[in-house]
Design a protein around this motif. Sequence first.
Motif, PDB file in Angstrom:
ATOM      1  N   UNK A 182      -0.659  10.561  -1.543  1.00  0.00           N
ATOM      2  CA  UNK A 182      -1.804  11.401  -1.181  1.00  0.00           C
ATOM      3  C   UNK A 182      -2.452  10.977   0.144  1.00  0.00           C
ATOM      4  N   UNK A 183      -2.481   9.709   0.416  1.00  0.00           N
ATOM      5  CA  UNK A 183      -3.118   9.266   1.653  1.00  0.00           C
ATOM      6  C   UNK A 183      -2.185   8.380   2.476  1.00  0.00           C
ATOM      7  N   UNK A 184      -0.900   8.552   2.238  1.00  0.00           N
ATOM      8  CA  UNK A 184       0.053   7.668   2.906  1.00  0.00           C
ATOM      9  C   UNK A 184       1.042   8.485   3.727  1.00  0.00           C
ATOM     10  N   UNK A 185       1.143   8.103   4.957  1.00  0.00           N
ATOM     11  CA  UNK A 185       2.102   8.756   5.833  1.00  0.00           C
ATOM     12  C   UNK A 185       3.281   7.814   6.033  1.00  0.00           C
ATOM     13  N   UNK A 186       4.473   8.305   5.740  1.00  0.00           N
ATOM     14  CA  UNK A 186       5.676   7.541   6.055  1.00  0.00           C
ATOM     15  C   UNK A 186       6.097   7.916   7.461  1.00  0.00           C
ATOM     16  N   UNK A 187       6.413   6.888   8.237  1.00  0.00           N
ATOM     17  CA  UNK A 187       6.661   7.166   9.657  1.00  0.00           C
ATOM     18  C   UNK A 187       7.811   6.295  10.149  1.00  0.00           C
ATOM     19  N   UNK A 188       8.604   6.861  10.998  1.00  0.00           N
ATOM     20  CA  UNK A 188       9.714   6.100  11.561  1.00  0.00           C
ATOM     21  C   UNK A 188       9.224   5.102  12.597  1.00  0.00           C
ATOM     22  N   UNK A 189      10.181   4.354  13.165  1.00  0.00           N
ATOM     23  CA  UNK A 189       9.792   3.278  14.069  1.00  0.00           C
ATOM     24  C   UNK A 189      10.061   3.574  15.529  1.00  0.00           C
ATOM     25  N   UNK A 190      10.615   4.727  15.820  1.00  0.00           N
ATOM     26  CA  UNK A 190      10.902   5.033  17.216  1.00  0.00           C
ATOM     27  C   UNK A 190       9.606   5.191  18.002  1.00  0.00           C
TER      28      UNK A 190
END
Lengths: 284, 930
Positions: A182-190
């Motif tokens: 709900x409050x978490x964004x998964x994000x890549x490392x580029x």
Amino acid sequence: MAGLSSFGRYTHAVVRSLPDSLGAPATGDGAGPAEPVDLAKAHRQYGVYTGILRQKLGLQVIELPADEGLPRSVLVEDAAVIQGDTALVTRPWEPARRGEISSIKKVLEELKMRVVEVTDDGATLDGSDVLFTGREFFVGISKWTNHRGAEMVADTFRDFAVSTVPVAGSSHLKSFCSMAGPDTVAIGSSEAAKKAMRTMEQLTDHHYDTLTVPDDPAGNCVYVRLGPKGSALLHRSPEEFPNSLQPFQKLADLTLIPAACSEVAKLGGALSSCSLLINKKLDR
Amino acid sequence: MTTEVGPETEVKKESEQLGADAANEKHEEATESQENQKSEKTLSEEAQSSPSSPALATQSSPSSQKKEKDPSEGKGISRFIPPWLKKQKSYSLVEPKDEAKKKPVEERQAMEERESQLPEEVAEPKGNLEEATIESQQEAKADDKEEEKHSVSSADTQPAKEDSKEIGVEKVADEQEEKQKVEEKRETKEVQTAEIKMEKAPQKAPKKIKTVPCKVMLLDGTEYSCDLEKRAKGQVLFDKVCEQLNLLEKDYFGLLLRDNSDQKNWLDSSKEIKRQIRSLPWIFTFNVKFYPPDPSQLTEDITRYFLCLQLRQDIASGRLPCSFVTHALLGSYALQAELGDYDSEEHNNHYISEFQFAPNQTKEMEDKVVELHKTHRGLTPAQADSHFLENAKRLSMYGVDLHHAKDSEGVDIMLGVCANGLLIYKDRLRINRFAWPKILKISYKRSNFYIKVRPAELEQFESTIGFKLPNHRAAKRLWKVCVEHHTFYRLISPEQPPKAKFLTLGSKFRYSGRTQAQTRQASNLIDRPAPYFERTSSKRVSRSLDGAPVGITDQSLLRDFSAATVGPTGDMVFDDEAVGQTTLKNGEGRDEDGSPTKIQQLKLTQDEKSSHETLNVVEEKKQAEVGIEETVVIDEINRGTIQAVTDAGESRKVEHLSKKDSSSLSSDSSSSSESEDEVVGEYQPHHRAAEDIIREEQEENEDAKRMPKECATKVIQSVETIQEGSKVTVNQTQVTAKALSQENAVAIKTGEKNVMEEGKQDLRAEDEEEQLRINGDVSHVDIDVVPQIICCSEPPVVKTEMVTISDATQRTEISTKEVPIVQTETKTITYESPQFDGSAGGDAGVLLSAQTITSESVSTTTTTHITKTVKGGVSETRIEKRIVITGDADIDHDQALAQAIKEAKEQHPDMSVTRVVVHKETELAEEGEE
């Protein structure tokens, strides 16, 4: 209005079968797959995927028949942006893909969604450029989606803040990020991913936790709330991205469901791309 | 009793008589009606006494004699009437009516003499009633009036007050009569005429109170109207409105100026209304100014109700965009709140279309609303409101104040100010956002608006981002809104720590209300039973629901009702049921105030509160409070100010102000200092622009300069208050004129010197001087009324050359012309040495120190103001003395003045005199008698 509690809660999923033309280059721009698509593998992955939707996530899956004339139609996410009872059917940048819209629209109407169409001929919008966090929208301004397309999102979902995030290259916004909770964004490392994340943090009124994964494609996952307590996260399989498994494992109270979509990914797709998730409250 | 029957018909007659003069101002109406009542009495009494006409006849001959004598009598009488009466300039104006009036009164008198004291007894309660009415209409004045009753010396002033006074006097006169009549009838006659005059004066006096009709559009679509004193501050009106609404958590609300643009201009409650609005009539809109981010934290349902009304408006007008679903949901809660549970019989298909939920309301939406309305069964109105707000507050544009602008590339954007910071939109898309903590500085310059932003994580430098607004006013407006929002939502108390990096720029403007933190604290203390209020939709006031007349009729009812009796704590009343409860409500309102609803008292306590809460500014704050208290005192003393005089004084005042302004401007251009300069530059180009703007800007300019000294704003405010107060005071006792002229002189002088600090000192000096005078006045009034005043600023005069002789008579003439009895002569003579001009020519020096000393003796008040400045390496000490000599003819003023000058010279033997201003006021009448 979307109560936050309902974020990630879905009842239906709309998917579309793979056409055999999947591997063929799309007309127009020639933005075909960079690598040849293993059609059999693609079918296998698709089967697993829909199986998870049905059995593990308990969704009612509506599967549209394949259309050979629309090789990329499996990426249904691009065809519509859905929040609550409202669906905005998009206007993809690729003219060849605009044919995908009609059948999606039809099925959404059958589901009694409030369907809104892009009326602006100058607007282009791919659904996978739209990230809904439960509180607001981020729309990637990318090769695929322009400002006017983003405006359509703002127009349609007026309750929410709609912020624009520049996305470089041929990626979609959701090519490297998604909601992992709900409050978490998964994000890549580029660099591109980091930059986009900074932009989003700048634009938002809220605070999101970030879950950084080494591989950009692994940043696209699907968060689904199962019941009163449980929730599940559909993520890219460790076979594809071994390093990205660990970060997901840090998430508590979450059932991790690995799924592979390497073949669709060759078309620019991701896990979220292959379904439109809908929360249709039947009790109303 | 005949008196009971008589009034109505008599009133009509009387009002016919007065019809020609009838003004639209309520005050006048009030006084008129009083007059009417009085004459009613007499007339009806007359009727009673008519059978005994023989007695009357005997009585009438002396009275007619007297009538003939009247003109000459004026002067003779003046000896007998208390001095304050002499100043009623309206005196002569009443003449035409005298004829009509005298008879009844005299007859009445005669009758009274014959009959017992009964009429008086009747009169008394009536008088009280009248007073009560006045009080309710002049809420703001309530306090003064009360005081007024206690002090007799301060009689002449504002008409309404006069009236009540007058009644008292009349009674006294009557009583005298009673005694006298036994002994000598002639004597009584004289008293009588005096009485008559007194009675007449007030009738005209209302014209002199400068009130302005004022309308406020309320959130429920009704209109609140009242008359405001012309110089009233915004706060007065705002408090009135809140009181009318029975609203305690009022800090979230504000009054909007209605001008042609669709832009929101908030009424600054700390400033005079007339300086903010140029067009008549004054029309305002009561609106939510700060949207509470979490409405559930509001203490009272009534506050939430008003917030709901505002949001419904916002939504229906499209200002607050909503999706279809949200429109429907919010609409359904609104229905539930207003109509209660869905009733299939009562709520036919059309009930819904009377409401407006959305800018483009469709049948589909209405159906959806009805559908949802059915699901809310059982929700109370308050609960429905809460649900409404819970959903509305999540809307992304909730509480965002939008301003059109262009970015640095000329692209159209919108700047949205909200609780969290500044949002940048292009079309409907958010393209950037600056949270308050990220913003270091906000400024505006011409039509540009700048924000200085804290460096991002990996960056080193602060960056300044500029936006172009349509015009200067828009830039300023945006800047103000930013200051206010930042203060309200982010700070604990309105005052900024001296070294706060945020908002260190220019304009004096600061948010002076309570912050959210403070208002929350305050609302925690609210302890009253939930006030009753009737919910209504602004969108359908004119239509009736459920067959019951809800709309217009009841509004008029409400208006009449409140005008007639309700007074300060008037509630919104929309139907009979509600009317029944009004009394109760009033009682409640009073309870929670803890005091019998005296607005001024209330205000005072509020101020005290805020000063307690804000520790930073203790000193200045105190001053401010003193100022306010002072004002109150003044009012008490001087209810009798003749309004026309005030006006003249006022216009003077403006001049004086503008002088100061221009001087400060010029100094700005020459002296430069870092950040201020920016702002100054900003203002200057506009100096020659539209005149209205100038004053405001200059004001800011002035204050901007004081900003370095923290909280200067407060000082200024307080000074303003005091000045106002003193204006009133002085006007009456005639000290004013002098004070004003002194101010002028000072202003001019400072204009030639270093202005920056000087202005401030000047103000301070005035401040103190005025406080002093106020105190002095108290005693003056008690002891005797000041007939003559000589004042002298700049003490030692020996080799002075006369540079200017200005005759400041005009102002006083206004008042004196019409007064046959008392004439006042005012003279102002300025002696100036030429060197003064030469040396002072705009060379801005640096102020080293400034101090003001005041001393007081029996007949003189001395204010010494010492400033030390450095000009071009030479330090200069300047001493200004203001000596106010007051007293009767038995004081030799010239001698006193000479003495004062001598003393000053002795005190500072090494200094030279540069200027002497003598301002002299004399009452000619008195002289004539001598």
